[in-house]
Motif scaffolding. Structure first.
Motif, PDB file in Angstrom:
ATOM      1  N   LEU A 172       0.830  -1.211   0.000  1.00 34.39           N
ATOM      2  CA  LEU A 172       0.000   0.000   0.000  1.00 34.39           C
ATOM      3  C   LEU A 172       0.862   1.257   0.000  1.00 34.39           C
ATOM      4  O   LEU A 172       0.664   2.165  -0.818  1.00 34.39           O
ATOM      5  N   ALA A 173       1.825   1.301   0.899  1.00 36.66           N
ATOM      6  CA  ALA A 173       2.675   2.492   1.008  1.00 36.66           C
ATOM      7  C   ALA A 173       3.453   2.709  -0.289  1.00 36.66           C
ATOM      8  O   ALA A 173       3.567   3.839  -0.777  1.00 36.66           O
ATOM      9  N   GLN A 174       3.952   1.633  -0.847  1.00 35.94           N
ATOM     10  CA  GLN A 174       4.730   1.786  -2.081  1.00 35.94           C
ATOM     11  C   GLN A 174       3.862   2.233  -3.255  1.00 35.94           C
ATOM     12  O   GLN A 174       4.299   2.999  -4.105  1.00 35.94           O
ATOM     13  N   LYS A 175       2.615   1.781  -3.275  1.00 33.62           N
ATOM     14  CA  LYS A 175       1.675   2.260  -4.305  1.00 33.62           C
ATOM     15  C   LYS A 175       1.467   3.758  -4.189  1.00 33.62           C
ATOM     16  O   LYS A 175       1.231   4.457  -5.169  1.00 33.62           O
ATOM     17  N   LEU A 176       1.551   4.261  -2.955  1.00 34.04           N
ATOM     18  CA  LEU A 176       1.371   5.693  -2.717  1.00 34.04           C
ATOM     19  C   LEU A 176       2.682   6.456  -2.878  1.00 34.04           C
ATOM     20  O   LEU A 176       2.777   7.629  -2.554  1.00 34.04           O
ATOM     21  N   GLY A 177       3.703   5.764  -3.334  1.00 29.73           N
ATOM     22  CA  GLY A 177       4.979   6.421  -3.602  1.00 29.73           C
ATOM     23  C   GLY A 177       5.829   6.662  -2.366  1.00 29.73           C
ATOM     24  O   GLY A 177       6.728   7.494  -2.373  1.00 29.73           O
ATOM     25  N   MET A 178       5.529   5.935  -1.304  1.00 31.22           N
ATOM     26  CA  MET A 178       6.293   6.129  -0.071  1.00 31.22           C
ATOM     27  C   MET A 178       7.304   5.006   0.117  1.00 31.22           C
ATOM     28  O   MET A 178       7.105   3.898  -0.365  1.00 31.22           O
ATOM     29  N   THR A 179       8.372   5.318   0.856  1.00 30.00           N
ATOM     30  CA  THR A 179       9.294   4.246   1.212  1.00 30.00           C
ATOM     31  C   THR A 179       8.942   3.728   2.608  1.00 30.00           C
ATOM     32  O   THR A 179       8.404   4.455   3.439  1.00 30.00           O
ATOM     33  N   VAL A 180       9.271   2.474   2.827  1.00 33.27           N
ATOM     34  CA  VAL A 180       8.861   1.803   4.054  1.00 33.27           C
ATOM     35  C   VAL A 180      10.073   1.344   4.866  1.00 33.27           C
ATOM     36  O   VAL A 180      10.967   0.691   4.341  1.00 33.27           O
ATOM     37  N   THR A 181      10.081   1.713   6.133  1.00 32.05           N
ATOM     38  CA  THR A 181      11.106   1.231   7.062  1.00 32.05           C
ATOM     39  C   THR A 181      10.449   0.275   8.050  1.00 32.05           C
ATOM     40  O   THR A 181       9.383   0.581   8.587  1.00 32.05           O
ATOM     41  N   ALA A 182      11.078  -0.861   8.272  1.00 27.77           N
ATOM     42  CA  ALA A 182      10.606  -1.759   9.332  1.00 27.77           C
ATOM     43  C   ALA A 182      11.430  -1.483  10.577  1.00 27.77           C
ATOM     44  O   ALA A 182      12.655  -1.446  10.530  1.00 27.77           O
ATOM     45  N   GLU A 183      10.744  -1.268  11.704  1.00 30.01           N
ATOM     46  CA  GLU A 183      11.416  -0.942  12.968  1.00 30.01           C
ATOM     47  C   GLU A 183      11.520  -2.166  13.861  1.00 30.01           C
ATOM     48  O   GLU A 183      10.687  -3.069  13.788  1.00 30.01           O
ATOM     49  N   GLY A 184      12.503  -2.175  14.704  1.00 35.22           N
ATOM     50  CA  GLY A 184      12.607  -3.226  15.723  1.00 35.22           C
ATOM     51  C   GLY A 184      12.981  -4.582  15.150  1.00 35.22           C
ATOM     52  O   GLY A 184      12.567  -5.619  15.673  1.00 35.22           O
ATOM     53  N   VAL A 185      13.759  -4.585  14.079  1.00 35.70           N
ATOM     54  CA  VAL A 185      14.187  -5.841  13.456  1.00 35.70           C
ATOM     55  C   VAL A 185      15.370  -6.414  14.238  1.00 35.70           C
ATOM     56  O   VAL A 185      16.389  -5.759  14.388  1.00 35.70           O
ATOM     57  N   GLU A 186      15.182  -7.609  14.757  1.00 33.94           N
ATOM     58  CA  GLU A 186      16.203  -8.172  15.651  1.00 33.94           C
ATOM     59  C   GLU A 186      16.847  -9.446  15.142  1.00 33.94           C
ATOM     60  O   GLU A 186      17.932  -9.805  15.570  1.00 33.94           O
ATOM     61  N   THR A 187      16.178 -10.165  14.245  1.00 29.09           N
ATOM     62  CA  THR A 187      16.715 -11.470  13.831  1.00 29.09           C
ATOM     63  C   THR A 187      16.940 -11.553  12.322  1.00 29.09           C
ATOM     64  O   THR A 187      16.346 -10.812  11.544  1.00 29.09           O
ATOM     65  N   GLU A 188      17.791 -12.504  11.961  1.00 26.91           N
ATOM     66  CA  GLU A 188      18.077 -12.732  10.553  1.00 26.91           C
ATOM     67  C   GLU A 188      16.818 -13.196   9.816  1.00 26.91           C
ATOM     68  O   GLU A 188      16.576 -12.821   8.674  1.00 26.91           O
ATOM     69  N   GLU A 189      16.029 -13.999  10.502  1.00 27.93           N
ATOM     70  CA  GLU A 189      14.791 -14.489   9.896  1.00 27.93           C
ATOM     71  C   GLU A 189      13.893 -13.319   9.500  1.00 27.93           C
ATOM     72  O   GLU A 189      13.304 -13.294   8.410  1.00 27.93           O
ATOM     73  N   GLN A 190      13.791 -12.333  10.400  1.00 31.72           N
ATOM     74  CA  GLN A 190      12.970 -11.158  10.093  1.00 31.72           C
ATOM     75  C   GLN A 190      13.528 -10.396   8.898  1.00 31.72           C
ATOM     76  O   GLN A 190      12.774  -9.951   8.026  1.00 31.72           O
ATOM     77  N   VAL A 191      14.851 -10.278   8.844  1.00 36.08           N
ATOM     78  CA  VAL A 191      15.472  -9.582   7.710  1.00 36.08           C
ATOM     79  C   VAL A 191      15.130 -10.293   6.407  1.00 36.08           C
ATOM     80  O   VAL A 191      14.724  -9.669   5.424  1.00 36.08           O
ATOM     81  N   ASP A 192      15.253 -11.631   6.405  1.00 42.89           N
ATOM     82  CA  ASP A 192      14.960 -12.413   5.191  1.00 42.89           C
ATOM     83  C   ASP A 192      13.521 -12.215   4.731  1.00 42.89           C
ATOM     84  O   ASP A 192      13.253 -11.990   3.559  1.00 42.89           O
ATOM     85  N   ILE A 193      12.616 -12.306   5.694  1.00 35.11           N
ATOM     86  CA  ILE A 193      11.197 -12.153   5.352  1.00 35.11           C
ATOM     87  C   ILE A 193      10.929 -10.763   4.789  1.00 35.11           C
ATOM     88  O   ILE A 193      10.281 -10.605   3.749  1.00 35.11           O
ATOM     89  N   LEU A 194      11.476  -9.740   5.460  1.00 36.65           N
ATOM     90  CA  LEU A 194      11.227  -8.359   5.025  1.00 36.65           C
ATOM     91  C   LEU A 194      11.841  -8.088   3.660  1.00 36.65           C
ATOM     92  O   LEU A 194      11.292  -7.355   2.843  1.00 36.65           O
ATOM     93  N   GLN A 195      12.983  -8.696   3.421  1.00 35.68           N
ATOM     94  CA  GLN A 195      13.644  -8.558   2.134  1.00 35.68           C
ATOM     95  C   GLN A 195      12.759  -9.141   1.023  1.00 35.68           C
ATOM     96  O   GLN A 195      12.572  -8.530  -0.017  1.00 35.68           O
ATOM     97  N   LYS A 196      12.203 -10.313   1.297  1.00 35.70           N
ATOM     98  CA  LYS A 196      11.308 -10.956   0.318  1.00 35.70           C
ATOM     99  C   LYS A 196      10.053 -10.122   0.085  1.00 35.70           C
ATOM    100  O   LYS A 196       9.461 -10.155  -0.989  1.00 35.70           O
TER     101      LYS A 196
END
Ligand code: C2E
Ligand code: CA
Ligand code: CA
Ligand code: CA
Length: 275
Positions: free
Chosen positions: A221-245
């Motif tokens: 949704l945010a990207q459709k509106l031309g915004m960039t998205v930051t994920a906060e509170g990322v602590e694990t590699e698993e979370q990084v992988d998921i967010l990257q995907k």
């Protein structure tokens, strides 16, 4: 029985007095803190996934000589209530502009948090324009983080103010996105170019979970509106992988680095790049 009541009464009294004392003392110490230069800024890296670019969020730290370390979650609210927050936010903006020059690169960006009170202040625009100018910092290097529950009064005036700041070059980020019931309305109304998904959504973001679908949808949704998205509170590699995907633009959290003093920033940044 009687004795028990007495003790209970005594406990409640002392507890109440204790709280009031703490609060009054906090307020008193807070008043002296700016003058006595008790605040410092820590910086936390915000890592762009598609590039080597790393930005930073400035986070205030207070070590009171009398009370010791007090976290911002404990004193920002008190500062808002006793009318000190504007002075504190002003100090942060000034300090960031001063320090940004020592980490100057073309693509540098530092985010600062603005409290509701500061956002509603008539002096905010002049303050931001003067301070950046005085330090010779281009506003596009500064992102203003505003929380979703920030805008309560004078909504129209505040939105207009943010629009002018955006035109002047400042980036506008909606902080803690998703936790307020007004999230979608803020997406519609605010001239923001960035949202930061609150850490409550990131903590349990395993594949296929409820939060997984929520975060996927927020990003789309945010990207459709031309915004960039930051994920906060990322602590694990698993979370990084998921967010990257999920094609999330930026990641911030202990996984890459805790907030650190400016002296450590170059080292931390270099080690993130090497990973
Ligand atoms: P925020 O703006 O949402 O800042 C992010 C908070 O999450 C920071 O806490 C940061 O240290 C913490 N954090 C970062 N990565 C992780 C992680 O991976 N896991 C977990 N559990 N936490 C993480 P901090 O520095 O204690 O600040 C708390 C809040 O105080 C901030 O939340 C912000 O609302 C406020 N604050 C901090 N500095 C300032 C300031 O200079 N001005 C104003 N007005 N508010 C500030
Ligand atoms: Ca923030
Ligand atoms: Ca946040
Ligand atoms: Ca927050």
């Amino acid at each position: 029985q009687l004795g028990g009541n007495k003790i209970k009464h005594y406990d409640e009294c002392s507890k109440r007095t204790g709280n009031e004392l703490d609060r009054n003392m906090l307020e008193r110490e807070l008043k002296k803190a700016i003058e006595n230069q008790e605040f410092t800024l820590y910086y936390q890296p915000i890592v762009q996934l598609s590039s080597q670019v790393i930005h930073y969020e400035a986070l205030i730290r207070w070590v009171s000589p009398k009370l010791g370390f007090i976290s911002p979650d404990q004193f920002i609210l008190v500062a808002e209530e006793c009318g000190l927050i504007e002075m504190i936010d002003e100090w942060v903006v000034d300090r960031v502009c001063q320090q940004i020059r020592s980490i100057h690169r073309d693509e540098i960006r530092v985010s600062v948090n603005l409290s509701t009170k500061t956002l509603e202040s008539n002096r905010l625009e002049a303050l931001l324009l003067h301070t950046t100018k005085r330090h010779n910092v281009d506003p596009r290097h500064i992102a203003l983080e505003i929380t979703e529950h920030s805008i309560l009064k004078n909504e129209v005036a505040t939105i207009d103010k943010l629009k002018r700041l955006r035109e002047a070059g400042f980036q506008i980020a909606i902080d803690d996105f998703g936790v307020s019931h007004a999230s979608l309305n803020y997406l519609r109304l605010l001239p923001a170019n960035k949202i930061k998904i609150d850490k409550v959504f990131i903590q349990n973001v395993t594949t296929g979970s409820k939060d997984y679908h929520i975060v996927t949808s927020i990003i789309a949704l945010a990207q459709k509106l031309g915004m960039t998205v930051t994920a906060e509170g990322v602590e694990t590699e698993e979370q990084v992988d998921i967010l990257q995907k999920m094609n999330c633009d930026e990641i911030q959290g202990y996984y890459f680095s805790k907030p650190v003093p400016i002296e450590s920033l170059a080292g931390v940044t270099a080690s993130i790049r090497k990973e």
